[in-house]
Structures are given as C-alpha cells and as structure tokens.
Enzyme design. Structure first.
Site, PDB file in Angstrom:
ATOM      1  N   GLU A 148       0.742  -1.176   0.020  1.00  0.00           N
ATOM      2  CA  GLU A 148      -0.009   0.038   0.000  1.00  0.00           C
ATOM      3  C   GLU A 148       0.769   1.137   0.137  1.00  0.00           C
ATOM      4  O   GLU A 148       0.632   1.806   1.022  1.00  0.00           O
ATOM      5  CB  GLU A 148      -0.982  -0.124   1.289  1.00  0.00           C
ATOM      6  CG  GLU A 148      -2.007  -1.045   1.019  1.00  0.00           C
ATOM      7  CD  GLU A 148      -3.022  -1.289   2.437  1.00  0.00           C
ATOM      8  OE1 GLU A 148      -2.899  -0.383   3.051  1.00  0.00           O
ATOM      9  OE2 GLU A 148      -4.159  -1.679   1.920  1.00  0.00           O
ATOM     10  N   GLU A 308      -6.484  -7.813  -1.069  1.00  0.00           N
ATOM     11  CA  GLU A 308      -6.652  -7.879   0.139  1.00  0.00           C
ATOM     12  C   GLU A 308      -8.258  -7.552   0.482  1.00  0.00           C
ATOM     13  O   GLU A 308      -8.704  -6.431   0.059  1.00  0.00           O
ATOM     14  CB  GLU A 308      -6.033  -6.905   0.979  1.00  0.00           C
ATOM     15  CG  GLU A 308      -4.578  -7.275   1.200  1.00  0.00           C
ATOM     16  CD  GLU A 308      -3.849  -6.271   2.322  1.00  0.00           C
ATOM     17  OE1 GLU A 308      -4.533  -5.860   3.193  1.00  0.00           O
ATOM     18  OE2 GLU A 308      -2.596  -6.277   2.097  1.00  0.00           O
TER      19      GLU A 308
HETATM   20  C1  GLA Z   1      -4.326  -3.121   4.785  1.00  0.00           C
HETATM   21  C2  GLA Z   1      -2.866  -3.436   5.141  1.00  0.00           C
HETATM   22  C3  GLA Z   1      -2.973  -4.607   5.878  1.00  0.00           C
HETATM   23  C4  GLA Z   1      -3.556  -4.575   7.111  1.00  0.00           C
HETATM   24  C5  GLA Z   1      -5.050  -4.090   6.588  1.00  0.00           C
HETATM   25  C6  GLA Z   1      -5.903  -4.083   7.710  1.00  0.00           C
HETATM   26  O1  GLA Z   1      -4.966  -3.736   3.692  1.00  0.00           O
HETATM   27  O2  GLA Z   1      -2.151  -3.765   3.707  1.00  0.00           O
HETATM   28  O3  GLA Z   1      -1.593  -4.960   5.994  1.00  0.00           O
HETATM   29  O4  GLA Z   1      -3.033  -3.462   7.782  1.00  0.00           O
HETATM   30  O5  GLA Z   1      -5.182  -3.044   5.940  1.00  0.00           O
HETATM   31  O6  GLA Z   1      -7.159  -3.678   7.408  1.00  0.00           O
END
Ligand code: GLA
Length: 664
Positions: A148, A308
């Site tokens: 991210e 994700e």
């Molecule tokens: C993001 C991050 C993960 C985790 C999730 C939690 O997607 O990439 O590492 O922190 O959020 O919601």
C-alpha cells in the site's frame, strides 16, 4: 498467470509470527479450503535481515517448499513497508517527517521516507537478496512489492527531491510562479532553494503548491516501486510484479498512471459501510480497479486482482462488525463478476499479538472449528467452480475518475468543506448500480468508443485536452452527464474565467455565475419532486434547456438540471447532488436516451446482475443482497450448483448464482 486455470484464492500469510508446527497445520487447512495462492513476507524484514547484511532465509525456504509440496502458489512480497529498528537507528535521516516538522520513530510500520537515499538503497538490497534466492522457485507465481504505497514526508531529502521534480515539471521559475499564481500573498520565488514542501504554515496553503506536492509523491513512490520491480524483473522476466493499491477517499497515488508500471493491478478493499453500502462500495472498488487496469502496457489484458479484503469484518463507525453468513462468499463473487482473477484476504491466520490482533482472518482466533473457516472452505469450493469464467464485463456507460481532481478538491479555501471528487464519483456510481447500469471507469483521455453515455462527476480540473475529451465525445454523437464542480479549474487549479464551468460551458450550453453551497443538513427542493444536497448554483442557459428546476430557496424557478444538444450528441448538466432516487431516475433517463439498457432489466431491487463474456461464452452473475428469496428471469447452467435454469433463477436470501448462458 492463472497458470493452472484456477482462480486465485488465499491471502496474506505470516508464518514468521508462528512456530514451524503451526505452518504444517496451516498448509493442511489451506489444502482443505482449496487455497491456491498466499502472499508471504509482507512485513517480514526483521526476520529476513535481523542485522544489517545478515540474512536468515532458511525459514522462508522451508515455508515455500511446504507450500509448493501442497500445490499452493506464492505471491512473494518484498518487506520494505516496515524497516526494522536497526535500520532507523543506522539511518535516522530516513525516518519520515510530518508537515509539522515532527520526525516519526519506528515502533509501527511505514516509518521511512521513500525519497531518502539510504532507504531506497536498503530496499533495493533486500529485494536483490530475495530475487537471487527465489526468482526461480517453483512456487513463485507473483512478486508483491511493498504494501500500500502512500507514505509521504517533509524531510530535507524529500525537499531536495521535490525541487528537482518541480524543475523537471515547470522548467523555469517564471513558469512555476505563473502556474502557482505566486503573485497572490507575495509568494514569488526567485530561487529554487526558496521552495520547500508544503509544511505547516500560518494560514491557507497555495493550491498549486499542494497539488504539485501530491503529484510529486505519486511519482516518487512510483520510482521506489519501479526500483524494486526492475530488480525482480531482471532476475526472472517470466514472473509478474505488482503492488497492492490502497483505496478510499485517501488516494495517495495516481493509480491509473501506476497501472502502466505493474504487471497486474491489485487492490485492497475494505468497505466502510455495514449495510447495502458495503455492496455498493465493493462494486465501485472493482470497477475502479478494472478501469485502472485498462492503462496497462499496450497489448496487455486489463486484468486485476482483489489482493486484500477482510474475511469476516467490516470496520465502520469506530467498531468491527461481523459479516453475516454468506456475505464473504457473495462479496468475493462480486469481485470476480467484475473481473478479478480471484479473491485474496487479509489475512490467513489471526495473529496472537501485534497491533492488528483483532483483525479478522480465514482462520480466526477460534481456530478451524469455526463458522468463518467453514465458510472459507465453501468459498474455496465455489471459486473452484468459477474457473471457466473469463472475458470482459459488459458495460456501455463510462464513468470519469481523476486522481488530480480528487486532490484539488481536498484543498482548503474552496467554497465549501465537504466537496469531494471520490464521493461524487461514488454517488454517480451508486445511482448507476441501483439502476442496474454497468459502467467502466474512464480516466480523461481514455477511448470512449462503445460507451454511448459518459458520466462526469465533479471533474474539477480540466485543461483543454480534458475538456476536448468530453466535447469531442458529445460532438461526435455521444451523450454526457456532467455534474457541478466539473471543468472549473485548469491543471494547476487556477479558475477558468468568464463563468463556470469554464472549460465545459460550450458543450453544456450553460454559464454559471454564482455558487450556493448547501449546509450539512440543508436540502433544496427540485421541481420533479426530488431534492438536492451539498451544492446549488445559479445556472444561466446559453443554449441548454431546463429539465428540472429548483423549486425552493433562493434559486426557486431557476434551472437545476439542463440538457443541451451539441453537435450530434447531448450534454446534461446537473448543478446539485440529487438524492439517490432522483439521481437514479436521471441516469436511467440519460441512459435510455443514449440507447443503453440495464444488464438485467427485470432483476428485482437489491439483486445485482453483472454479465461477463466474449468469444468463449457469456456468464451472468446474480447476487441477492436482500434478506428475502428473489426470482430473476434468466436461463443457463448455474456453475455453483450445476442446476439448469430455463426461465428463472430462484435465489435464496443473500444467495448467488453464476449462469453459463446459452450461446446462439
Ligand atoms: C491493509 C494492509 C494490511 C492490514 C489491513 C488491515 O490492507 O495492507 O497490512 O493493515 O489493511 O485492514
């Protein structure tokens, strides 16, 4: 990439948090759930390199071999989103600095400045180590770079890099001074060294400065990504490389631009509404991902991946909400319907400690004897049955999205505080979604062939090329529906003069002299019985005719929605945010006039219908988001049950069907 023909199913897997005996249980549980792909090592830097230059990879060798032996593929991550404590102590200058000048410390994650040379060098080094060791590992399906990207910084390294970026963009100081209108408040720069990052200051920042800072970080983070990508590609060009995009209001980078540099667009999606809003957000996230994916390297399929999402959790209003049974499957299938190559989750196993110890997982704290894991097993079976689905999503409406307009509408000093490009895109998308009208997201300049209707919500920044994009579409016979705050400013956030929306006045046939932003709870009545919120304005007609007027307030009797015939096409202008039902009716009308019909005109309210297909066939996804059984006229073979449907599908409450439709 879907090399064994199956959809990707699995998620973030963190063996570094567990002893080796748990790895064996994990692999067995993954096999039972038909997991096909796990992302390993996202935050494992301190386990991989406990001291500078000392690498401990044996555990990862063992994990990858275990997964491979079980037929599970791996998205191997580079761990650069979380440098270990030794790194910050060795390179304190690489720790990030906030706009207030506070230097942050390690103890969380993302404690680096991506413009700091020491960070970039360390990130490259650990990437080289992983590439050397694993680029040809048989389990490796995909490289997952970082996590991210979105961390910005105001440290001296960032400042130097920002100046360099500005010099590249503007060429000379005169041009920059003009672009930023530095004649206002005596901000004229006579030396590059006078320009800093937009640190905390006394009152409002310069909008051109803020906008360029966002662009600079998008490009700088992209360079940090491509540094690593190039190392990985060089080690084995056959393995695709990606990074997971973060979504939401806070869009830190220009995802469409980034799409050229990734081999596969991958998104993380966490809805923030508990009710049907979560389904609306899911559809939008998937459509955004598909829209960005169209910007890939020439000739590449516009594929994307849900990298994700939370298995059993929606975080909204300050608390975690458990998903009701069946929702995880329905939301996963919703992503596949809109083009995802599968459904991956954060995370496989719930951690025992750490900041995100209560975040949900496919194997929850309760263990495998749990509803969530049983649903995970059912999801694996369902996704297995969808492997044959391919082809593009059938959509004839294009919905404009623009990262820079989003950033510019976050500036202070606008006519109201609650203006938000992303929210306007979401409102238009929601109206289309409820109307059953499928759309593809388009970035200004994207080809619009095959899209009789273009919807343009709050496209605040429009230079001549962007205005020409809308104008040419309409002039050539297309229809466009444009909302307030579009075309108001140029690419440097300077206002187009002689009446709003300056860049689009001709095509819309209107001239707006005054804005009337509405208060948070304020509503303005419209002549069609609907209401407007957020915004209203004095619309003068210069060729357009009134479709709906304001029926109350200071604007009573004046146009609110207009329609203009321009060239061979039609341009609608919507000067307020209509309530959801009114917006839906309006878009249905605009679509009908443009010759665009809903995907499944007889689908009942609350049933989402998405069609995918191409030369290989046609598949109709039907998702019942209501808590009642629903019947939808359709025919085909339901891939999930093998049932043949001749005239209607009966969906249980919350149920899903995926029909292979008859051909010919
Ligand atoms: C993001 C991050 C993960 C985790 C999730 C939690 O997607 O990439 O590492 O922190 O959020 O919601």
């Amino acid at each position: 990439m879907r090399d064994d023909g199956r959809l990707w199913y699995g998620g973030d897997y963190n063996p570094e948090q567990w002893p080796a005996e748990v790895w064996r249980q994990d692999v067995e549980l993954m096999r039972r759930a038909r997991v096909t792909l796990v992302t390993v090592g996202v935050f494992a830097w301190s386990r991989l390199e406990p001291e500078p230059g000392r690498y401990t990879l044996d555990w990862l060798d063992e994990v990858l071999d275990l997964l491979h032996d079980a037929g599970i593929r791996v998205a191997l991550a580079t761990p650069t989103a979380s440098p270990p404590p030794w790194f910050s102590l060795a390179h304190p200058d690489a720790l990030p600095v906030t706009a207030d000048g506070v230097r942050l410390h390690h103890g969380s994650r993302d404690t680096y400045c991506a413009a700091a040379p020491a960070y970039r060098a360390a990130a490259r080094r650990i990437t080289e180590v992983l590439a050397d060791r694993y680029a040809h590992h048989p389990a490796l399906a995909l490289w997952h770079v970082h996590n991210e990207y979105g961390t910005t910084c105001h440290c001296p390294h960032a400042e130097v890099a920002f100046r360099r970026w500005l010099a590249d963009r503007h060429g000379d100081l005169d041009t920059l001074n003009d672009a930023w209108t530095t004649s206002f408040w005596s901000q004229h720069y006579t030396d590059w060294a006078q320009i800093g990052t937009p640190r905390a200051t006394q009152y409002l920042h310069n909008p051109g400065h803020l906008l360029d800072f966002r662009r600079f970080w998008s490009d700088t983070l992209l360079a940090a990504y491509t540094d690593q990508r190039d190392v990985l590609r060089a080690a084995n060009p056959a393995v695709p490389v990606t990074t997971n995009y973060v979504l939401g209001d806070w869009v830190p980078v220009d995802h469409a631009r980034w799409a050229r540099e990734v081999d596969l667009v991958a998104i993380d999606h966490y809805p923030s509404a508990v009710d049907l809003g979560a389904e609306e957000q899911t559809a939008l996230a998937a459509d955004l991902a598909r829209g960005w994916a169209r910007h890939g390297a020439p000739g590449r399929a516009p594929d994307w991946l849900l990298m994700e999402t939370a298995p059993n959790l929606i975080y909204a209003a300050g608390r975690m909400h458990t998903k009701e049974p069946g929702r995880m499957l329905r939301q996963s299938v919703a992503h596949v319907a809109r083009g995802s190559r599968g459904a991956l989750f954060f995370q496989w196993r719930a951690p025992r400690g750490g900041a995100e110890r209560f975040h949900s997982a496919l194997v929850p704290h309760a263990g495998a004897d749990s509803r969530v894991y049983r649903e995970a097993v059912r999801l694996g079976q369902a996704l297995d049955r969808l492997a044959e689905v391919r082809g593009r999503v059938a959509a004839r409406v294009a919905l404009a999205w623009d990262a820079a307009s989003g950033w510019a509408l976050q500036h202070p000093g606008l006519p109201a505080e609650r203006l938000n490009h992303h929210e306007e895109v979401a409102a238009a998308h929601r109206a289309l979604w409820h109307a059953g009208l499928a759309c593809d997201v388009a970035v200004p300049g994207d080809p619009l062939d095959g899209y009789p209707l273009l919807v343009v919500p709050a496209l605040y920044l429009a230079d001549e090329a962007t205005a020409g994009w809308v104008r040419d579409h309409v002039h050539g016979g297309g229809h466009a529906l444009v909302t307030y705050l579009s075309g108001v400013a140029d690419a440097h956030a300077r206002i187009h003069l002689d009446g709003y929306p300056g860049a689009l006045r001709d095509v819309l046939g209107v001239r707006v002299e005054e804005f009337h932003p509405l208060g948070d709870d304020e509503r303005v009545a419209l002549t069609d019985g609907g209401t407007g919120t957020v915004w209203a304005e004095t619309v003068g007609l210069t060729g357009a005719r009134t479709v709906t007027g304001y029926a109350g307030g200071v604007l009573a009797g004046q146009p609110a929605v207009t329609r203009h015939t321009y060239g061979a096409g039609v341009a609608w202008y919507v000067s307020t945010r209509p309530d959801d039902a009114t917006y839906r009716r309006l878009l249905t009308e605009a679509a009908t006039q443009a010759g665009v019909a809903p995907t499944c005109p007889d689908a009942p309210a609350g049933v989402e219908a998405v069609r995918r297909g191409g030369d290989d066939g046609s598949w109709l996804f039907l998702l019942n988001h209501t808590d009642r059984p629903q019947t939808v006229p359709a025919s085909g073979v339901d891939l999930l049950t093998d049932a043949t449907v001749t005239d209607a599908v009966h969906l249980p409450a919350g149920g899903v069907a995926v029909l292979r439709e008859p051909t010919g």
